[in-house]
Design an enzyme around this catalytic site. Structure first.
Site, PDB file in Angstrom:
ATOM      1  N   ASP A   1       0.863  -1.121  -0.149  1.00 55.53           N
ATOM      2  CA  ASP A   1      -0.043   0.059  -0.093  1.00 55.53           C
ATOM      3  C   ASP A   1       0.796   1.178   0.195  1.00 55.53           C
ATOM      4  O   ASP A   1       1.727   1.464   0.608  1.00 55.53           O
ATOM      5  CB  ASP A   1      -1.080  -0.080   1.456  1.00 55.53           C
ATOM      6  CG  ASP A   1      -1.823   1.041   1.390  1.00 55.53           C
ATOM      7  OD1 ASP A   1      -2.694   1.249   0.385  1.00 55.53           O
ATOM      8  OD2 ASP A   1      -1.506   1.950   2.381  1.00 55.53           O
TER       9      ASP A   1
ATOM     10  N   GLU B   1       1.178  -0.693  -5.217  1.00 53.36           N
ATOM     11  CA  GLU B   1      -0.075   0.171  -5.288  1.00 53.36           C
ATOM     12  C   GLU B   1       0.885   1.675  -5.396  1.00 53.36           C
ATOM     13  O   GLU B   1       1.052   2.361  -4.407  1.00 53.36           O
ATOM     14  CB  GLU B   1      -1.053   0.234  -4.257  1.00 53.36           C
ATOM     15  CG  GLU B   1      -2.006   1.141  -4.292  1.00 53.36           C
ATOM     16  CD  GLU B   1      -2.543   2.498  -3.308  1.00 53.36           C
ATOM     17  OE1 GLU B   1      -3.376   3.193  -3.847  1.00 53.36           O
ATOM     18  OE2 GLU B   1      -1.541   2.574  -2.415  1.00 53.36           O
TER      19      GLU B   1
HETATM   20  C1  GLC Z   1      -3.739   3.641  -0.244  1.00 53.95           C
HETATM   21  C2  GLC Z   1      -5.368   2.898  -0.378  1.00 53.95           C
HETATM   22  C3  GLC Z   1      -6.098   4.014   0.225  1.00 53.95           C
HETATM   23  C4  GLC Z   1      -5.742   4.616   1.432  1.00 53.95           C
HETATM   24  C5  GLC Z   1      -4.280   5.154   1.349  1.00 53.95           C
HETATM   25  C6  GLC Z   1      -3.697   5.081   2.649  1.00 53.95           C
HETATM   26  O1  GLC Z   1      -3.837   4.328  -1.150  1.00 53.95           O
HETATM   27  O2  GLC Z   1      -5.781   2.278  -1.495  1.00 53.95           O
HETATM   28  O3  GLC Z   1      -7.714   3.480   0.320  1.00 53.95           O
HETATM   29  O4  GLC Z   1      -6.410   5.734   1.717  1.00 53.95           O
HETATM   30  O5  GLC Z   1      -3.556   3.892   0.908  1.00 53.95           O
HETATM   31  O6  GLC Z   1      -3.508   4.139   3.417  1.00 53.95           O
HETATM   32  C1  GLC Z   2      -3.246   9.323  -3.731  1.00 54.60           C
HETATM   33  C2  GLC Z   2      -2.369   8.274  -3.466  1.00 54.60           C
HETATM   34  C3  GLC Z   2      -2.802   6.904  -3.743  1.00 54.60           C
HETATM   35  C4  GLC Z   2      -3.999   6.701  -2.913  1.00 54.60           C
HETATM   36  C5  GLC Z   2      -4.765   7.702  -3.097  1.00 54.60           C
HETATM   37  C6  GLC Z   2      -6.199   7.486  -2.136  1.00 54.60           C
HETATM   38  O1  GLC Z   2      -3.582   9.536  -4.892  1.00 54.60           O
HETATM   39  O2  GLC Z   2      -1.029   8.679  -4.359  1.00 54.60           O
HETATM   40  O3  GLC Z   2      -1.925   5.978  -3.422  1.00 54.60           O
HETATM   41  O4  GLC Z   2      -4.693   5.601  -3.390  1.00 54.60           O
HETATM   42  O5  GLC Z   2      -4.265   8.944  -2.773  1.00 54.60           O
HETATM   43  O6  GLC Z   2      -7.064   8.489  -2.543  1.00 54.60           O
END
Ligand code: GLC
Ligand code: GLC
Length: 668
Positions: free
Chosen positions: A308, A350
């Site tokens: 993540d 991700e």
């Molecule tokens: C990732 C997850 C998102 C979350 C963020 C912080 O981007 O997909 O849902 O808000 O991380 O953990």
């Molecule tokens: C930002 C982050 C991504 C996350 C997202 C959540 O775009 O780069 O990792 O999923 O915020 O809204």
């Protein structure tokens, strides 16, 4: 005994620096070997298991040592941490359940297992889909019926009370949220999934913990050792210096990236919500502690860890603190540890960032698979513009990946849509990226005249005019508006749009990933505002609760094309998945674009070994055609059959596609 012999590296043409590094790695391993020996003896480890571990340690030690040395070599306590890390890995291997060790062996012999066209993914929230893990076991038949062979369960670990960012504010990585079940339930589910041929994907939320994680609590109680697990500052001096170059990820939560903590009377680095404390990876104790958590999660039976928020895990003053080289080294070090101790485990990245940065995480030595956010965003862009030029341009130089890696292609997930295409790709086509993003935001929030979409803004930033988009696949593709207006023609078009996008995600190369609910065309759920823990986050609009009564609509006495809209979407998607699994050409990643000479038509050929399949897709709501000759050369044939409908085409004529139609063409 460890051979402590980096033979493969010693022989070659090494630079003086590399020779020095080999010497250091070698000597360090020799010094660590007796300590490892004590561990084996204390644990009475079977010599065969010890041997298997040491063979892999030997293979990956030079890399692991180099990565950790670069990250932590200057620390006064480096050697101590190195030893701890090594013992952590050995313990993970010793404790690894037998069935997972068997899987390790299997996957080491078949490292490209995830490239198979038979892999089709789904993602869901356990509570919203089936209430709890026990009941999820009963849904395995449902996944099989749909054709899924990969299941991503959204974070299910213990979380803080109240808002927990959809499970991403974890207070304990070793226990399951009691509302969902127990660790034993998770293990049982993992076993049942494996028996059903479904791989399990769980998150490794390693950028931050919840503010009520034990480490954060110790930090709050004044424990310095644990304050050093986070980025904590007594006043604004450092935060202000960092802020000069940082983005704001959640600007509607709070301005900036730091949160004042009343109890400690200090500032804490919080990239996301105030209660998500960023971990301080400049501290090797944090790396070691998170490696332990990683191994624990892996031991429950996970095949793929979704890493993540990878972009944010390393910070350096004067940078935007995203995608730094050390972030890559850190992930590579976790990767090496997994290769040594849990060798079947792979990582999924991700990184929802600029496409040039997304690919940097993808490598067999880092994350073997990755979300494909650029494709996702550009598919929606093509639907809005009815033009595939920007999508094609991006695909032409961004789709190809290194061997033994794969994209994960998705249309919607639990998160928002951000327009992360490259400005230069747009500029080359005369498109002003800023204006285009404004247009897309207006289009997908339904403000643009004639828009079919029903999305809502996420994290609208008043200062920059920036926003991202929330909404389900069906609502963004026009079904919600069409139903509201009782417009039959629009309903039809919206269904076609959804299937068109699925038809691309399922064929373009990589692992397709559905967000469950898509198979029924589920609409936005506006009720999320009633729950105070969710009301502030519009992403909940596209995380609807599964409605099991939909299954009753799958009445098979109804002829094809009849029945409810939901039945039609479900059956069409199910068919697409089944057909994909039988097309060997859809294995792997290799994809060559086909120039159609028509800006509304996307076309590509998929090639695997001697197999070829041509995809032709119309992104316009009007009929479009392409000169058949263009397909003859790439498809190496004169006559083709659409494997979805059985319809046949000759290349001596124009091939005509109706609104949003797509074809999967095989030579006959
Ligand atoms: C990732 C997850 C998102 C979350 C963020 C912080 O981007 O997909 O849902 O808000 O991380 O953990
Ligand atoms: C930002 C982050 C991504 C996350 C997202 C959540 O775009 O780069 O990792 O999923 O915020 O809204």
């Amino acid at each position: 005994m460890i051979r402590s012999n980096l033979s493969g590296l010693r022989g070659g043409n090494l630079s003086a620096d590399q020779r020095e590094r080999v010497y250091q790695a070698d000597l360090t391993l020799k010094r660590l070997a007796p300590r490892l020996q004590v561990f084996w003896e204390q644990m009475s480890v079977d010599p065969q298991l010890q041997h298997e571990f040491e063979v892999r340690l030997d293979e990956h030690w030079y890399d692991l040592f180099g990565l950790l040395y670069d990250l932590y070599g200057a620390r006064y306590d480096f050697f101590y941490h190195l030893e701890q890390i090594l013992i952590t890995a050995a313990l993970a291997w010793v404790n690894r359940p037998d069935d997972l060790r068997e899987l390790d062996q299997h996957r080491m012999n078949d490292p490209d297992w995830f490239a198979s066209q038979k892999i089709v993914g789904g993602a869901l929230y356990v509570d919203l889909f089936s209430e709890n893990l026990g009941k999820l076991c009963d849904s395995i038949d449902y996944f099989k019926e749909l054709g899924l062979t990969y299941l991503h369960l959204m974070p299910l670990f213990a979380v803080r009370p109240g808002d927990n960012d959809g499970g991403y504010a974890i207070s304990n990585y070793r226990s399951v949220d009691p509302r969902l079940g127990t660790i034993d339930d998770l293990r049982t589910l993992a076993t049942r999934l494996r028996e059903a041929g479904i791989v399990l994907v769980l998150d490794f939320v390693f950028n931050h913990t919840s503010d009520d994680h034990q480490w954060a609590q110790l930090a709050q109680s004044g424990d310095l050792e644990y304050q050093n697990f986070y980025y904590i500052y007594p006043d604004r001096t450092m935060p202000d210096q960092y802020e000069r170059t940082l983005r704001e990820i959640f600007p509607t939560v709070r301005r900036g990236n730091f949160t004042w903590h009343d109890g400690m009377q200090q500032w804490v680095w919080t990239t996301f919500n105030n209660f998500q404390w960023d971990l301080n990876y400049t501290n090797p104790a944090v790396f070691r502690a998170m490696a332990e958590e990683m191994f624990f999660i892996a031991s429950t039976g996970v095949d793929i860890l979704r890493l993540d928020a990878v972009a944010f895990v390393w910070k350096r003053m004067g940078t935007n603190c995203e995608n730094l080289p050390e972030a890559h080294q850190l992930i590579q070090a976790f990767n090496r540890l997994a290769k040594i101790a849990t060798p079947s485990l792979i990582f999924k990245s991700e990184a929802i960032v600029h496409p040039d940065d997304v690919v940097k995480y993808i490598s067999p030595r880092e994350c073997q698979i990755s979300y494909n956010p650029t494709l996702m965003a550009l598919l929606w862009e093509s639907l809005a513009t009815r033009n595939v030029t920007l999508l094609s341009r991006s695909l032409s130089h961004r789709h190809s990946l290194p061997p033994h890696t794969s994209w994960v292609n998705y249309l919607r997930c639990h998160d928002d849509i951000g327009w992360t295409f490259d400005d230069a790709d747009a500029a080359a086509l005369g498109i002003n990226a800023y204006d285009h993003r404004q247009f897309l935001n207006r289009f997908y929030t339904g403000q643009y005249e004639g828009s079919f979409a029903r999305g809502v803004p996420f994290q609208e930033n008043a200062a920059t005019g920036d926003m991202r988009i929330a909404g389900t696949l069906a609502s963004l593709a026009g079904l919600e508006l069409a139903i509201e207006q009782g417009d039959e023609e629009e309903k039809e078009l919206s269904i076609r749009r959804m299937l068109l996008l699925q038809g691309i995600a399922l064929s373009i190369g990589g692992i397709p990933l559905l967000y469950l609910g898509e198979e029924w065309g589920m609409l936005n759920d506006y009720d999320f505002v009633k729950d105070p823990a969710k009301a502030g986050d519009t992403r909940w609009i596209h995380r609807p609760k599964m409605k099991w009564e939909f299954l009753q609509e799958l009445d098979d006495t109804i002829g094809p094309g009849g029945g409810s809209i939901r039945r039609r979407i479900f059956r069409s998607l199910q068919n697409l998945i089944a057909v994909r699994k039988n097309q060997q050409a859809l294995s792997g990643q290799k994809m060559d674009l086909v120039h159609t000479g028509n800006p509304h038509l996307l076309s590509f050929v998929r090639i695997f070994e001697s197999y070829r399949l041509i995809v032709l897709a119309n992104f316009s709501d009007q009929p479009q055609s392409v000169d058949g000759n263009r397909l003859r050369t790439v498809g190496l044939g004169r006559f083709f059959k659409d494997v979805l409908t059985g319809q046949e085409f000759g290349t001596s004529e124009d091939i005509e596609l109706s609104a949003y139609e797509f074809l999967w063409l095989l030579r006959i």
